[in-house]
Design an enzyme around this catalytic site. Structure first.
Site, PDB file in Angstrom:
ATOM      1  N   LYS A 246       0.848  -1.188   0.000  1.00 24.72           N
ATOM      2  CA  LYS A 246       0.000   0.000   0.000  1.00 24.72           C
ATOM      3  C   LYS A 246       0.891   1.248   0.000  1.00 24.72           C
ATOM      4  CE  LYS A 246      -4.046   2.002   2.272  1.00 24.72           C
ATOM      5  NZ  LYS A 246      -5.058   1.842   3.326  1.00 24.72           N
ATOM      6  N   GLU A 334     -19.074  -5.688  11.304  1.00 28.43           N
ATOM      7  CA  GLU A 334     -19.997  -4.892  12.099  1.00 28.43           C
ATOM      8  C   GLU A 334     -21.024  -5.750  12.835  1.00 28.43           C
ATOM      9  OE1 GLU A 334     -18.376  -2.395   8.761  1.00 28.43           O
ATOM     10  OE2 GLU A 334     -19.349  -4.359   8.879  1.00 28.43           O
ATOM     11  N   ARG A 362     -25.114  -1.965   8.530  1.00 29.06           N
ATOM     12  CA  ARG A 362     -24.802  -3.348   8.169  1.00 29.06           C
ATOM     13  C   ARG A 362     -25.100  -4.319   9.308  1.00 29.06           C
ATOM     14  NH1 ARG A 362     -19.306  -3.735   4.906  1.00 29.06           N
ATOM     15  NH2 ARG A 362     -20.665  -4.676   3.367  1.00 29.06           N
TER      16      ARG A 362
END
Length: 593
Positions: A246, A334, A362
């Site tokens: 990244k 979640e 969610r």
């Protein structure tokens, strides 16, 4: 001056005219282009830099958009956007009226699926693959998903289903060991072992009936192109494990991947993020939460903190640093976060479950069944409520008041400022009989001296902020500041009262009866949806008690709000100070005041 290769690349068909050496040069130019734009316009940097070669190889080998690419989340899709007809518009990325920061089906046929939340790509791509088969079409369907996203339950559900189909699906795992914060959990450890060649157990993806290959160096264009060409000939579900870095190509972004996920403005040449103002600023609401939970947890051993993969964004990182045994990052999960909190609450712990408002959507079933139905006193801290700005429609936290208000047994509170956030957190840990959701916005408050002694808040009680005689403005949360500003400009402000109702549930009915008996006209203002939200609650109260007062509700209309600065969006939606002032003046004229 010699033109760059990128100047000639507008669509994937242009890529196919290049040889692989030219692709290597194009990769450098694409990185520079992303860095130069994001340095001044802001946005998500590290993720897109990490997949430059992967993006080029995918569009070089596959026949997009007939072959369908589904990017998970979309943080890494900047290169994809630039190569698919949006290069000249990329400087408008995330700007009001400009292109979206995420893939968007309305924006381009190359954006096959709209993505803002994680872990949807496998299910969506599988759905596309099954549709292609039913229609007798021969297409490739590719889901690109990160190692943090693939640990989410929905991703596993997609893998589980795909493994018993013969769908032409390719799942590419972009493994860089980080989402926004570093990846966590047993799967992260498994993937780390695979990369190091130390994994002794059977391959988990082969066990799910995927044709597994990799790991492949995600920055080796030649290796990627070769493997994609091979995989085009392989039938059924396939899984390619790709290793990337990244922030690749910008040293600072590689060294500090959390900071450079979305670094704000920085120097494109040196990579250094521009220093913030030296002036002392009020705190961000997330930091008020983060420091306050540490303060409370040091006095109350039953407090625990939970976040689904957002320890930095939520500032639970402060508790993770100081009291690590009682602070939990559960990854992008979640649903698990909410039911984990529920389980803890059954045993006498006081869980502060910190989830962005848009992400709690969610886990709606878990909030209802696992928490509210059982009256478990979980403390939900909903960061990024209201308009969040440039992340746009997928991230605005404007639905929480409406989707939580209808749930029995749930207390719903919106602090007006930093002090109220601290005090409601203090109140919650003293012991509640019911769960509570505390919603607060992205960004800074306005109180410098916010670390004041705690005081208990009485549940279900609103507050008069300004006296008046004929017109009452009722607000919830930090939108109160905008109303205060608007009242300074109103022609006859002494007749306008302002009430902060504080609790959307339970409503302060005693206060409301007094308001409806005193004021001819009532205006409600919120930074949530008008449909089903705070204003609806006031209208329902009036109907239930047969009040005939004039009531007008301002807030988010029945539409998805796109991206732009918070101030631009407030003006666009007419909930800024000037627009509110106009509404008040018009109402006062109708009242002959």
């Amino acid at each position: 001056m010699q033109k760059r290769l990128l100047d000639h690349i507008n669509f994937p068909s242009d890529l196919k005219q290049l040889n692989q050496n030219q692709l290597l040069e194009l990769a450098k130019e694409l990185r520079e282009f992303i860095i130069n734009i994001v340095a001044t316009k802001e946005g998500h940097l590290g993720a897109s830099l990490g997949v430059v070669e992967l993006t080029l190889a995918l569009h070089y080998v596959f026949n997009t958009p007939e072959d369908l690419l589904v990017w998970d989340v979309g943080h890494q899709a900047y290169g994809h956007k630039i190569l698919t007809g949006r290069k000249d518009a990329f400087h408008t990325n995330r700007q009001f009226g400009g292109i979206s920061g995420f893939p968007n089906r309305e924006e381009s046929k190359y954006d096959t699926f709209g993505v803002g939340h994680s872990s949807t790509s496998i299910s969506a791509a599988l759905g596309m693959a099954i549709a292609s088969k039913l229609k007798g079409e021969h297409k490739h369907h590719i889901a690109i998903i990160g190692d943090a996203s693939i640990a989410s339950g929905m991703a596993f559900e997609g893998l589980n289903h795909a493994g018993v189909t013969d769908a032409n699906l390719l799942v590419i795992l972009n493994d860089n060991a980080i989402g926004i914060d570093p990846s966590v959990g047993a799967l992260k450890q498994y993937l780390t072992n695979v990369k190091k060649g130390k994994e002794k157990q059977d391959n988990i993806f082969e066990a799910l009936n995927f044709n597994y290959s990799g790991p492949v160096d995600g920055h080796d264009l030649s290796a990627l192109i070769s493997e994609f060409e091979r995989l085009k000939t392989v039938k059924g579900p396939k899984f390619l494990h790709v290793i990337t870095t990244k922030g690749k190509g910008l040293k600072q972004a590689e060294d500090d991947q959390v900071k450079y996920h979305a670094p704000g403005k920085f120097d494109a040449q040196t990579g250094e993020v521009f220093a913030k103002s030296a002036f002392r600023l009020p705190p961000k609401f997330q930091d008020v939460f983060g420091h306050t939970i540490v303060e409370l947890a040091k006095e109350n051993k039953n407090i625990v903190g939970i976040t689904p993969a957002m320890p930095t964004g939520s500032s639970l990182k402060f508790m993770m640093e100081q009291i690590p045994e009682r602070a939990f990052d559960v990854g992008i999960a979640e649903q698990h976060a909410v039911t984990l909190a529920a389980g803890m609450a059954t045993q006498g712990l006081i869980p502060f479950c910190n989830i962005y408002s848009t992400f709690l959507q969610r886990a709606y079933d878990q909030v209802i069944h696992d928490v509210a139905l059982q009256k478990l006193p979980v403390v939900f801290c909903l960061d990024r409520s209201g308009l969040v700005g440039e992340d746009g429609a997928t991230h605005h936290g404007v639905f929480d008041l409406a989707y939580l208000r209808c749930i029995p047994n749930l207390i719903l509170f919106a602090p007006r400022n930093e002090l109220e956030l601290r005090n409601i957190m203090y109140t919650a840990q003293l012991g509640l009989e019911l769960p509570i959701a505390i919603r607060y916005p992205r960004g800074r408050g306005h109180i410098l001296d916010w670390k004041q002694p705690f005081s208990k808040i009485e549940i279900g009680k609103g507050e008069l902020l300004k006296e008046g005689s004929h017109l009452a403005v009722l607000s919830i949360g930090t939108v109160s500041d905008v109303i205060t500003e608007a009242l300074k400009k109103v022609s006859n402000s002494e007749v306008v009262a302002h009430y902060d109702m504080r609790f959307v549930k339970p409503l302060d009915e005693d206060l409301l009866h007094g308001i409806f008996e005193k004021y001819t006209s009532i205006l409600t203002i919120e930074d949530g949806t008008i449909s089903g939200g705070f204003g609806s609650a006031i209208l329902e109260f009036a109907s239930r008690h047969n009040y005939k007062n004039s009531i007008q509700a301002l807030g988010i209309p029945d539409e998805f709000v796109e991206h732009g600065s918070k101030e631009q969006l407030q003006t666009h939606l007419k909930i800024d100070a000037s627009s509110i002032c106009n509404v008040l003046n018009t109402t006062l004229r109708l009242l002959n005041l």
